[in-house]
Write a protein that holds these residues in place. Structure first.
Motif, mmCIF file in Angstrom:
data_model
loop_
_atom_site.group_PDB
_atom_site.id
_atom_site.type_symbol
_atom_site.label_atom_id
_atom_site.label_comp_id
_atom_site.label_asym_id
_atom_site.label_seq_id
_atom_site.Cartn_x
_atom_site.Cartn_y
_atom_site.Cartn_z
ATOM 1 N N UNK A 60 0.819 -1.217 0.000
ATOM 2 C CA UNK A 60 0.000 0.000 0.000
ATOM 3 C C UNK A 60 0.855 1.270 0.000
ATOM 4 N N UNK A 61 1.898 1.258 -0.814
ATOM 5 C CA UNK A 61 2.817 2.384 -0.906
ATOM 6 C C UNK A 61 2.373 3.345 -2.012
ATOM 7 N N UNK A 62 2.801 4.589 -1.927
ATOM 8 C CA UNK A 62 2.492 5.574 -2.961
ATOM 9 C C UNK A 62 3.312 5.270 -4.219
ATOM 10 N N UNK A 63 2.722 5.580 -5.362
ATOM 11 C CA UNK A 63 3.378 5.290 -6.633
ATOM 12 C C UNK A 63 4.724 5.993 -6.739
ATOM 13 N N UNK A 91 -1.935 2.511 -13.195
ATOM 14 C CA UNK A 91 -1.258 3.794 -13.049
ATOM 15 C C UNK A 91 0.239 3.605 -12.813
ATOM 16 N N UNK A 92 0.578 2.618 -11.994
ATOM 17 C CA UNK A 92 1.984 2.332 -11.736
ATOM 18 C C UNK A 92 2.685 1.900 -13.016
ATOM 19 N N UNK A 96 5.759 3.855 -14.788
ATOM 20 C CA UNK A 96 7.042 3.186 -14.992
ATOM 21 C C UNK A 96 7.445 3.229 -16.464
ATOM 22 N N UNK A 97 6.482 3.008 -17.346
ATOM 23 C CA UNK A 97 6.769 3.056 -18.777
ATOM 24 C C UNK A 97 7.168 4.461 -19.212
ATOM 25 N N UNK A 104 12.106 -2.706 -18.978
ATOM 26 C CA UNK A 104 10.846 -3.355 -18.642
ATOM 27 C C UNK A 104 10.852 -3.732 -17.166
ATOM 28 N N UNK A 105 9.956 -3.129 -16.388
ATOM 29 C CA UNK A 105 9.828 -3.442 -14.964
ATOM 30 C C UNK A 105 8.628 -4.357 -14.787
#
Length: 214
Positions: A60-63, A91-92, A96-97, A104-105
């Motif tokens: 539950x961490x912030x993006x 959204x994450x 990241x992209x 690539x994550x």
């Protein structure tokens, strides 16, 4: 079958584990965890073989905080072990992209499994994560060392590959091959292979690796 070892923290222990060549190595960035990584040694992490996918575990961490950790520690994968929604995962992934278009994550979404778990809840996540991780449902968000009833996985009708977690040990790992789980991608090893929280028993892990990789 891939092998992920989670809850790493001690620099020497990380180096020793790397010699076994796990496919994934997990660092827990959840302060309430007994295996909280704190500020890992970047020099040690940067020396790991490229074959090991360094994975950050978040609850539950912030993006923005997740992205900061991905960038700071050059993570290859993100494991979401809280109540993150499919919208959060999308959204994450989009962020990241945008921030790291070349790299690539992978995103792994964990779910706590219990009798009566509704696998239909996973459908909205199919297009926004790379893998699922099925763990025993507890209030501590993993690392309990408790197995869930693997027969529940017969109810999974999806096609998204997943990691199996929760109380895996040298004693029960041989049973996995008899389950016939088509989309089982890897196993997640943690508390049953520890000398103390955050410190892995390398000899015990070596035995487990040999069982999986025969």
């Amino acid at each position: 079958m891939k092998i992920k070892v989670c809850g790493m923290r001690d620099p020497d222990n990380i180096v020793d584990l790397a010699q076994l060549k796990p496919d994934y190595m997990g660092l827990i960035f959840y302060p309430q965890s007994k295996r909280f990584a704190g500020n890992p040694d970047k020099s040690v992490l940067s020396s790991l073989p490229d074959s090991i996918k360094l994975t950050g575990v978040f609850v539950n961490e912030k993006i923005e905080e997740i992205i900061q950790k991905v960038d700071e520690y050059d993570l290859n994968a993100v494991q979401l072990h809280g109540s993150e929604s499919d919208l959060f995962c999308k959204q994450l992934r989009d962020m990241l992209n945008l921030r790291m278009p070349i790299k690539k994550i992978e995103i792994i979404k964990a779910f706590g499994i219990f009798p009566g778990f509704d696998f239909n809840e996973l459908k909205p996540f199919n297009d926004v994560v790379d893998y699922f991780l099925f763990d025993t449902k507890t209030a501590a968000h993993g690392g309990s060392g408790i197995m869930f009833d693997w027969k529940i996985l017969d109810q999974y009708k999806g096609q998204k590959p997943y990691f199996l977690s929760g109380g895996l040990s040298p004693e029960n790992i041989p049973e996995i091959s008899n389950l016939g789980l088509e989309y089982l991608y890897g196993i997640d090893l943690n508390s049953k292979f520890e000398l103390e929280p955050g410190l892995k028993d390398i000899n015990s892990l070596k035995s487990a690796f040999e069982l999986v990789r025969i």
